[in-house]
Design an enzyme around this catalytic site. Structure first.
Site, PDB file in Angstrom:
ATOM      1  N   LYS A 152       5.310  -8.853  -0.442  1.00  0.00           N
ATOM      2  CA  LYS A 152       6.218  -7.600  -0.115  1.00  0.00           C
ATOM      3  C   LYS A 152       5.554  -6.570   0.289  1.00  0.00           C
ATOM      4  CE  LYS A 152       6.618  -4.272  -1.955  1.00  0.00           C
ATOM      5  NZ  LYS A 152       6.360  -3.062  -2.613  1.00  0.00           N
ATOM      6  N   THR A 153       5.974  -6.235   1.582  1.00  0.00           N
ATOM      7  CA  THR A 153       5.571  -4.765   2.234  1.00  0.00           C
ATOM      8  C   THR A 153       6.095  -4.669   3.737  1.00  0.00           C
ATOM      9  OG1 THR A 153       4.150  -3.278   3.384  1.00  0.00           O
ATOM     10  CG2 THR A 153       3.279  -5.345   2.679  1.00  0.00           C
ATOM     11  N   TYR A 192      14.005  14.514  27.920  1.00  0.00           N
ATOM     12  CA  TYR A 192      13.370  14.766  26.663  1.00  0.00           C
ATOM     13  C   TYR A 192      12.011  13.501  26.503  1.00  0.00           C
ATOM     14  CZ  TYR A 192      17.404  17.213  25.309  1.00  0.00           C
ATOM     15  OH  TYR A 192      18.420  18.337  25.040  1.00  0.00           O
ATOM     16  N   ASP A 213      -0.172  -5.548  -1.436  1.00  0.00           N
ATOM     17  CA  ASP A 213      -1.655  -5.801  -1.924  1.00  0.00           C
ATOM     18  C   ASP A 213      -2.088  -5.316  -3.233  1.00  0.00           C
ATOM     19  OD1 ASP A 213      -1.323  -3.295  -0.656  1.00  0.00           O
ATOM     20  OD2 ASP A 213      -3.539  -3.185   0.128  1.00  0.00           O
ATOM     21  N   ASP A 214      -1.697  -4.109  -3.474  1.00  0.00           N
ATOM     22  CA  ASP A 214      -2.204  -3.582  -4.644  1.00  0.00           C
ATOM     23  C   ASP A 214      -1.592  -4.321  -6.101  1.00  0.00           C
ATOM     24  OD1 ASP A 214      -4.057  -1.898  -4.221  1.00  0.00           O
ATOM     25  OD2 ASP A 214      -2.789  -0.090  -4.793  1.00  0.00           O
ATOM     26  N   ARG A 243      13.753   0.669   5.176  1.00  0.00           N
ATOM     27  CA  ARG A 243      13.242   0.026   4.078  1.00  0.00           C
ATOM     28  C   ARG A 243      14.258  -0.658   3.085  1.00  0.00           C
ATOM     29  NH1 ARG A 243       9.631   4.005   0.544  1.00  0.00           N
ATOM     30  NH2 ARG A 243      11.721   4.544  -0.590  1.00  0.00           N
ATOM     31  N   GLY A 286       7.242   0.232  -2.906  1.00  0.00           N
ATOM     32  CA  GLY A 286       8.198   0.486  -2.193  1.00  0.00           C
ATOM     33  C   GLY A 286       9.175  -0.463  -1.998  1.00  0.00           C
ATOM     34  N   ASP A 308       5.098  -2.758   5.643  1.00  0.00           N
ATOM     35  CA  ASP A 308       4.292  -2.350   6.616  1.00  0.00           C
ATOM     36  C   ASP A 308       3.538  -3.584   7.231  1.00  0.00           C
ATOM     37  OD1 ASP A 308       4.516   0.279   5.816  1.00  0.00           O
ATOM     38  OD2 ASP A 308       2.833   0.498   4.416  1.00  0.00           O
ATOM     39  N   GLU A 319      15.321   5.128   6.723  1.00  0.00           N
ATOM     40  CA  GLU A 319      16.271   4.096   7.270  1.00  0.00           C
ATOM     41  C   GLU A 319      15.982   2.684   7.443  1.00  0.00           C
ATOM     42  OE1 GLU A 319      14.666   6.544   8.428  1.00  0.00           O
ATOM     43  OE2 GLU A 319      16.086   7.942   9.346  1.00  0.00           O
ATOM     44  N   GLU A 367       2.546   6.424  11.367  1.00  0.00           N
ATOM     45  CA  GLU A 367       2.578   7.514  10.227  1.00  0.00           C
ATOM     46  C   GLU A 367       1.036   7.838   9.992  1.00  0.00           C
ATOM     47  OE1 GLU A 367       4.122   5.966   6.708  1.00  0.00           O
ATOM     48  OE2 GLU A 367       4.839   7.684   5.818  1.00  0.00           O
ATOM     49  N   MET A 373       6.763   4.341  10.142  1.00  0.00           N
ATOM     50  CA  MET A 373       6.060   3.838   8.586  1.00  0.00           C
ATOM     51  C   MET A 373       4.849   3.262   8.968  1.00  0.00           C
ATOM     52  SD  MET A 373       8.422   3.832   5.464  1.00  0.00           S
ATOM     53  CE  MET A 373       8.945   5.361   4.569  1.00  0.00           C
ATOM     54  N   GLY A 374       3.981   3.307   8.029  1.00  0.00           N
ATOM     55  CA  GLY A 374       2.809   2.542   8.487  1.00  0.00           C
ATOM     56  C   GLY A 374       1.659   3.276   8.027  1.00  0.00           C
ATOM     57  N   ARG A 375       1.354   3.908   6.798  1.00  0.00           N
ATOM     58  CA  ARG A 375       0.299   4.670   6.442  1.00  0.00           C
ATOM     59  C   ARG A 375      -1.389   4.026   6.856  1.00  0.00           C
ATOM     60  NH1 ARG A 375      -0.175   9.684   5.607  1.00  0.00           N
ATOM     61  NH2 ARG A 375       2.098   9.936   5.548  1.00  0.00           N
ATOM     62  N   ARG A 402       5.934   2.458  -9.232  1.00  0.00           N
ATOM     63  CA  ARG A 402       4.398   2.608  -8.802  1.00  0.00           C
ATOM     64  C   ARG A 402       3.456   2.522  -9.816  1.00  0.00           C
ATOM     65  NH1 ARG A 402       4.643   2.713  -3.169  1.00  0.00           N
ATOM     66  NH2 ARG A 402       6.615   3.524  -2.288  1.00  0.00           N
TER      67      ARG A 402
END
Lengths: 563, 563
Positions: free
Chosen positions: A222-223, A263, A195-196, A439, A101, A225, A437, A331, A270-272, A165
């Site tokens: 790079k990430t 409200y 990491d991968d 990345r 990503g 996250d 927005e 996320e 983000m951040g799975r 990917r």
């Protein structure tokens, strides 16, 4: 082998700006960033040598890592130190690839490598592999020239050469990589990824060395996250920019919430895998409620627990006359909740074999706890779980809009409490997801500088003959001139996981540490933020002026904690 | 009458910073903005007089407007000109109210009025009515002091005194306003709001004058939607900031789309009545497809026409290898489509009297065209139309997520074309709604300066005895020093609409003019943007540096067109 294939996803193509490929149109701010010159750490501005540290080990299971990386295991980390300098009269052939990503700053890593080759070697050539690792396997590349790189300096996105990917995994794929490396006579390859991708970079380095190919491999962290980091690699690039963009939006929504007073904004971020982004945004903006996945997992919280936690605070705020607020949710929240994983596992099993009858007989096949959880879920989520399946027939957890689910569950709980006369406020939930927005924003000064140093340093490591290292820039709390530059043995970051009966090397994701300084600071303040309104609006990222060089809270706190 | 009631929605309360009300916590950027000093037009920096123009008329139906505003109709507009100055030894008692949705810069209007009173009068008092016009009716206010206003200078949001959507309409409500005006001995009231609120301001001015109360009323043009403007009022405040914030996000998503090459981003933008925001964002970012509501209405397009327009471009892009793109959609799109209005009217009628049977017999009551349209809609939207009703039993059009609806309709159409072998691409739609993020951002330099001048000028107009004018700052393309300052007769902006058999005064919303310079520029470029990728990423709003004082395209083009 091709440099002229159609740019199927808009990757820039050298020398053909008007051929249907995107030509560059720049805003005033983009133009001002193009002209912005980047500082280098002082060690990179004068002649330097590379100094080796002691032999390294692994993050876990060193024996297994040693078996998996017989040619690389144990190699020392490297530090750049002032010296007589590397030989300049050596032309290098270097490739670079973007993997996974987008993260703001990727173009500056490439610029850094390129500038290193221009300034510290003679007659070097640089290739950008197009569309990620597939570009290596298919030998799709573009030659990177000064003119080609220029319009991407300090710019966001990965569209210079695009990303992908794919992974280089099978023997056949490694063979394809070997062929490309040989064909292009690559001395080195820089893999920019998470990491991968860095694990993959290390496997590639091991592969080349094992086969006695000259191609060396250096990784870059790079990430957005923020979950690829360790002592030597204090942060991954892109995290700083992405968090600041999200925090700008959160701050704006906060002011809106306070102004209208009606409200509750549920913001999914983000951040799975890890909740670093959510935590950092909380530290920047002081929301009323923040859910950190790692805490949910450690305390084995249920979805009901999380719902009650949110509802309790909303009730207390209502008593104080506040019927508005901001709630941050990572996320990956539901991936952290054990009972949800259990339910999904059971559903996958049942739905693979049985028909879902309208009478609900199928539900009896769920275990007690799962049945209760299913009944607790809002109807829309129940339907989503039953109806939307991936091509393997599995429930699509990633598609669940956690923020909308929580709004419904909180609403139901509040209604219950209203019936019991323990709540008398108004609740109006608004959902947001801030993802794309952040990345590809223009990199902050920090990310721009950090990436440039990472790339420049990667060039130096390759030039000095290193392989299997991840480019490491440290002392980041100090001015750029004082940053340290070097490389860390990728094998030293690795552990193994058992998959399909085999040990696989992995760089463990850096999760939010509940004993770490960022979480502890957050935990010490969250009760105050919950009931009082301590909102902070960080505003838009500034590139010039007194606020342009701020560093994110997570990194500053972690650096302070190490000191 | 109270200055000490609990701040139910977080409005700041003077002198009680630690009483459960939000205390101020500022980011570095917010702090730098607090310290930022504002330039004034040169006419406001030296002694000035107010010069009257010729008698005014109305935008339409002057006879009816004259009847509705017997005390105000025909009054001239006013211009500030260098002169001997207004008398300083006169203390004024001035109230201010924020009306309707937030727009960046509201706090600077208040600061401008306050500073005018401080600098150009002696012993004046200023009151902020809390929570909008209801604050006037209920006499809920706070006294505005230098210390109180300080933390809101150049800041976003309306939380200094908060806003509300109530209207002062009935004789009883006017009486309440009279009582408040008398109780506080108000010399003047500044109403900061959109078209409706300024109409209301004019009715209030007429009311006070008719009853021979001394309270004068001046309006200020506020709305991010940009639909309150005319020759004398070139733009409403907040539009500049909101569009730049949305354009930042759109630009980021564009770069993301280009980098991944696999998503079509459908971005819905604020603007229920007019599409100015969508048009401005298009001019700033060059998306592939932009739908302008006014064009849809003028050309009497159907939903199928809009779907086909989008689908055609997607197909052409696929032929060029681009399976990604950006599509901007105004929030109010479906309100512009006559057939949708027809369907909804029929549905409201049918659902009020009949049961929706599962067999679909009820559908036969729809007219042919409406039945076709209903069948054309995605199932989720059909269900939404049938199930979600407002308290009056009507279909909730505002809740329809137009961007998601279009994604589904385009997807269906593309599938059809794929079967017909006229499309062979990949389509993956992502939906976004940018709304709350833009309403409360830190005002741009333009909005900060413009609002300050609007407020300062409103103070001057009240001081000079004017009523029923809207604060008007012009020559906005020039440096701030050269801006003109004055007031325009609110009655001159008015027309009448017949409602319930009576004439009601209205300030007509300024819609996107298809013959206007902004639309014409867009129309001349959109075909190129559709197929080539001319994306521009405006980046975050800058407050200092070379790009800090840019003005939005719409205003610049309209100013140019006038010249």
């Amino acid at each position: 082998m091709s440099t002229s294939s159609a740019a199927s996803n808009g990757c820039a193509t050298a020398g053909r700006p008007s051929s249907g490929c995107p030509s560059s149109v720049f805003s005033e701010v983009q133009t001002s960033r193009l002209r912005h010159s980047l500082p280098l750490p002082s060690v990179l501005r004068k002649p330097f040598n590379v100094s080796d540290g002691p032999p390294s080990s692994a993050a876990g299971n060193p024996d297994e890592i040693a078996k998996l990386f017989p040619n690389l295991f144990g190699q020392p980390s490297a530090t750049l130190v002032p010296g007589e300098g590397l030989k300049k009269d050596q032309g290098l052939r270097i490739g670079v690839v973007l993997s996974g990503g987008q993260a703001p700053g990727g173009h500056n890593v490439i610029s850094g490598i390129f500038d290193y080759l221009q300034e510290c070697t003679t007659g070097s050539t640089m290739y950008g592999f197009k569309g990620g690792p597939a570009g290596i396997m298919n030998c799709k590349y573009v030659e990177l020239t000064s003119e080609f790189i220029l319009p991407f300096r300090n710019q966001g996105g990965f569209h210079m050469i695009c990303s992908g990917r794919d992974k280089i995994e099978t023997p056949e794929q490694f063979k394809q990589a070997d062929e490309t490396a040989s064909k292009l006579e690559l001395d080195g390859l820089v893999v920019i990824g998470g990491d991968d991708s860095n694990t993959n970079a290390c496997l590639l380095a091991e592969n080349f060395r094992g086969k006695k190919l000259k191609t060396r491999v250096i990784g870059c962290p790079k990430t957005i996250d923020g979950d690829l980091k360790c002592k030597e690699v204090p942060t991954s690039f892109g995290f700083d920019t992405a968090c600041k963009i999200y925090a700008e939006m959160i701050g704006n929504v906060m002011i809106d919430a306070r102004s209208t007073g009606k409200y509750y904004h549920f913001v999914r971020l983000m951040g799975r895998a890890a909740s670093h982004i959510t935590l950092e945004c909380a530290l920047q903006t002081h929301p009323n409620i923040t859910i950190i996945g790692e805490e949910v997992a450690l305390k084995k919280l249920t979805l009901k627990n999380v719902t009650d936690y949110i509802t309790d605070i909303i009730c207390k705020r209502a008593e104080r006359g506040f019927n508005y607020g901001i709630i941050l949710i990572p996320e990956g929240l539901i991936d952290f909740i054990p009972e949800v994983q259990q339910l999904i596992g059971e559903l996958n099993e049942i739905l693979a074999h049985d028909v879902v009858d309208e009478g609900g007989q199928w539900k009896k096949k769920l275990r007690n706890q799962s049945q209760q959880l299913f009944d607790f879920l809002p109807q829309a989520i129940q339907e989503q779980l039953l109806l939307e399946r991936d091509p393997h027939g599995n429930v699509q957890v990633a598609k669940i809009e956690t923020e909308k689910m929580l709004i419904q569950m909180v609403d139901t709980e509040l209604e219950k409490r209203r019936q019991e006369h323990s709540y008398n406020g108004k609740f109006n939930g608004q959902s947001h997801f801030f993802g794309y927005e952040g990345r590809c924003g223009l990199p902050t000064n920090f990310d721009a500088n950090y990436c440039y140093a990472l790339g420049y340093g990667a060039g130096a490591l390759l030039h000095s003959g290193k392989t299997g290292l991840i480019s490491s820039v440290g002392n980041l709390g100090a001015p750029v001139e004082e940053w340290t530059v070097g490389g860390t043995a990728l094998t030293s970051l690795m552990d193994v996981e058992r998959r399909h009966g085999k040990f696989k090397p992995v760089i463990k994701k850096a999760m939010v540490e509940l004993e770490g300084a960022p979480f502890k600071k957050f935990a010490s303040l969250r009760d105050e933020w919950a009931l009082k309104n301590r909102y902070v609006s960080p505003g838009p990222v500034q590139f010039v002026g007194p606020t342009a060089n701020e560093i994110n809270h997570t990194l500053m706190l972690e650096l302070g904690a190490q000191a």
